[in-house]
Design a protein around this motif. Sequence first.
Motif, mmCIF file in Angstrom:
data_model
loop_
_atom_site.group_PDB
_atom_site.id
_atom_site.type_symbol
_atom_site.label_atom_id
_atom_site.label_comp_id
_atom_site.label_asym_id
_atom_site.label_seq_id
_atom_site.Cartn_x
_atom_site.Cartn_y
_atom_site.Cartn_z
ATOM 1 N N ASP A 87 0.827 -1.214 0.000
ATOM 2 C CA ASP A 87 0.000 0.000 0.000
ATOM 3 C C ASP A 87 0.857 1.259 0.000
ATOM 4 O OD1 ASP A 87 -2.327 -1.451 -0.047
ATOM 5 O OD2 ASP A 87 -2.558 -1.467 2.135
ATOM 6 N N ASP A 88 2.074 1.132 0.511
ATOM 7 C CA ASP A 88 2.971 2.299 0.595
ATOM 8 C C ASP A 88 4.074 2.253 -0.462
ATOM 9 O OD1 ASP A 88 1.587 3.274 2.825
ATOM 10 O OD2 ASP A 88 2.721 1.950 4.156
ATOM 11 N N ASN A 89 4.011 1.277 -1.368
ATOM 12 C CA ASN A 89 5.019 1.150 -2.423
ATOM 13 C C ASN A 89 6.446 1.052 -1.881
ATOM 14 O OD1 ASN A 89 3.012 1.189 -4.307
ATOM 15 N ND2 ASN A 89 3.340 3.308 -4.933
ATOM 16 N N ASN A 100 11.981 2.027 -1.753
ATOM 17 C CA ASN A 100 10.760 2.522 -2.400
ATOM 18 C C ASN A 100 10.750 2.110 -3.865
ATOM 19 O OD1 ASN A 100 9.676 4.132 -0.131
ATOM 20 N ND2 ASN A 100 11.592 5.262 -0.398
ATOM 21 N N TYR A 101 9.570 2.045 -4.440
ATOM 22 C CA TYR A 101 9.479 1.673 -5.858
ATOM 23 C C TYR A 101 8.248 2.309 -6.500
ATOM 24 C CZ TYR A 101 5.975 -1.612 -4.095
ATOM 25 O OH TYR A 101 4.873 -2.155 -3.478
ATOM 26 N N ASP A 102 8.294 2.365 -7.823
ATOM 27 C CA ASP A 102 7.088 2.665 -8.598
ATOM 28 C C ASP A 102 6.476 1.368 -9.121
ATOM 29 O OD1 ASP A 102 7.181 5.612 -8.558
ATOM 30 O OD2 ASP A 102 9.082 5.285 -9.588
ATOM 31 N N ILE A 103 7.354 0.438 -9.521
ATOM 32 C CA ILE A 103 6.920 -0.896 -9.957
ATOM 33 C C ILE A 103 7.748 -1.919 -9.203
ATOM 34 C CG2 ILE A 103 7.003 -2.550 -11.868
ATOM 35 C CD1 ILE A 103 6.318 -0.304 -13.772
ATOM 36 N N ILE A 104 7.094 -2.950 -8.679
ATOM 37 C CA ILE A 104 7.821 -4.041 -8.024
ATOM 38 C C ILE A 104 7.507 -5.348 -8.752
ATOM 39 C CG2 ILE A 104 5.987 -4.485 -6.322
ATOM 40 C CD1 ILE A 104 8.191 -5.218 -4.304
ATOM 41 N N VAL A 105 8.526 -6.164 -8.913
ATOM 42 C CA VAL A 105 8.359 -7.498 -9.492
ATOM 43 C C VAL A 105 8.830 -8.502 -8.444
ATOM 44 C CG1 VAL A 105 8.948 -9.055 -11.370
ATOM 45 C CG2 VAL A 105 8.810 -6.582 -11.792
ATOM 46 N N ILE A 106 7.945 -9.401 -8.079
ATOM 47 C CA ILE A 106 8.262 -10.376 -7.029
ATOM 48 C C ILE A 106 8.562 -11.715 -7.691
ATOM 49 C CG2 ILE A 106 7.478 -11.459 -4.887
ATOM 50 C CD1 ILE A 106 5.502 -9.123 -4.554
ATOM 51 N N ALA A 107 9.785 -12.180 -7.511
ATOM 52 C CA ALA A 107 10.233 -13.426 -8.147
ATOM 53 C C ALA A 107 11.089 -14.208 -7.148
ATOM 54 C CB ALA A 107 11.031 -13.114 -9.421
#
Lengths: 375, 76
Positions: A87-89, A100-107
């Motif tokens: 919710d807080d990026n 912090n991020y604008d886009i996160i990729v979880i792998a």
Amino acid sequence: MKILIVGGGMGGTILANNLARKMRNELKSGKASITMLSASDKHMYQPGLLYVAVGKMNPSEMYRDQVSLLEPSIEFKVDPVTEFNLDDNNVRAKSGTTYNYDIIVIATGSCTHAEGTPGLAEYAEQFYTEADAVKMYKKLEAFEGGKVVVAVGVPHKCPMAPLEITFMLVDYFKQRGIWDKVQLHYTYPIGRTHSLEPVAKWATPEFERLGITYETLFNMKEVNENVVMSEEGTEAEYDLLITVPAHKGMQVIEDAGLGAGGFIPTDRKRLNMEGRDNVYVLGDTTNLPISKAGSTAHFEAEALAENIASMMTIGTATRDYDGKVFCFIEAGDGKATYAMFNYQNPPDPKAPTAGIHMFKTAYNKMYWASARGLL
Amino acid sequence: MADRKIVDAKNTFCPGPLMELIANMKQAEVGDELAVLSTDEGSANDIPEWINKMGHEVIESSEDSGVWSIVVKKTK
């Protein structure tokens, strides 16, 4: 735009490298950044474990320094994530740093969960870590004959592994000259010898030709010192038990409430986490009903890299992941075949050949070019 | 009413609808209902076969436009 990739396995690495090349100008100008967080400074070629387990590969051949596989423009840190604050990026990592991020990729991948079956971790040999594969090989070396049972949990990483280890065991025992002292018994969770019907139609007569007995609809319930019992009410006695255990997603995913069993609900085409438009998921970490395999992560990563890059440049995604999976199948006796399929087209595996086995052997080295996003 | 979870295994070949159901049944609680959606005609046979062997219950099975829906209940 800050892109954060959590996990340095095959999916995360290919994604990072493809993105770095597609977004070269944005990275150079400072308009974008790519950061990868991983639990290790080493990258393992996981299919190598199968070969280590039967003495066909030295463990040292499975590793490269992760940073050596990444484009120089990617910021790499060994700092595993401990908290996801979607919710807080941002995420918080083991070092205490908040990213912090604008886009996160979880792998973050999956891991074995032998502990979920009473007695399995204690009595069975497995090969999904270096330590386990080496231990299995030493156990094989000390084995002089008797009944060997292969038992399979659900879900598991690498759908071909149960068949491959079975055929590779045949080769191993033949090469040691003790095949005539071994009874090999294969068990499988569903009502045929492999989840892919065409593969089962090939494998079952191979079992009969080689004298391998088999039992289907066999889901492990409990293991004792010399017998494995199934949920379906049957038993298989053994002198040596080899298992492809059930897998689960990483604990941090489950602890964060991102998905049951550590598998994150994911859109099957755009690969975003359901309900989130700046959270993407790759490989074993998804809950998609497709193979947990390196090739799945590879092809997902290629599609996602195109989409993230195009969102950066034209503001929208341009490509769907089509469900593509490509799996080699080591068939023993110096031969191999493969299965390739996607959401629309079923596999049509051909008869194993020496040529495909040689290609698979070559791919064991070419993998590093794949991880770099070059192949 | 018991929870009914959708296991959407349409247009997938490996690990396939039954394997997906087995994985989901392990996470389900006794009394939960799961609806497996499959485009594999074989699911209409192999899912009930496993459910019956395990002693669980098939609630309903239907087909619409090539999609089979098999609803099962975890009973133990």
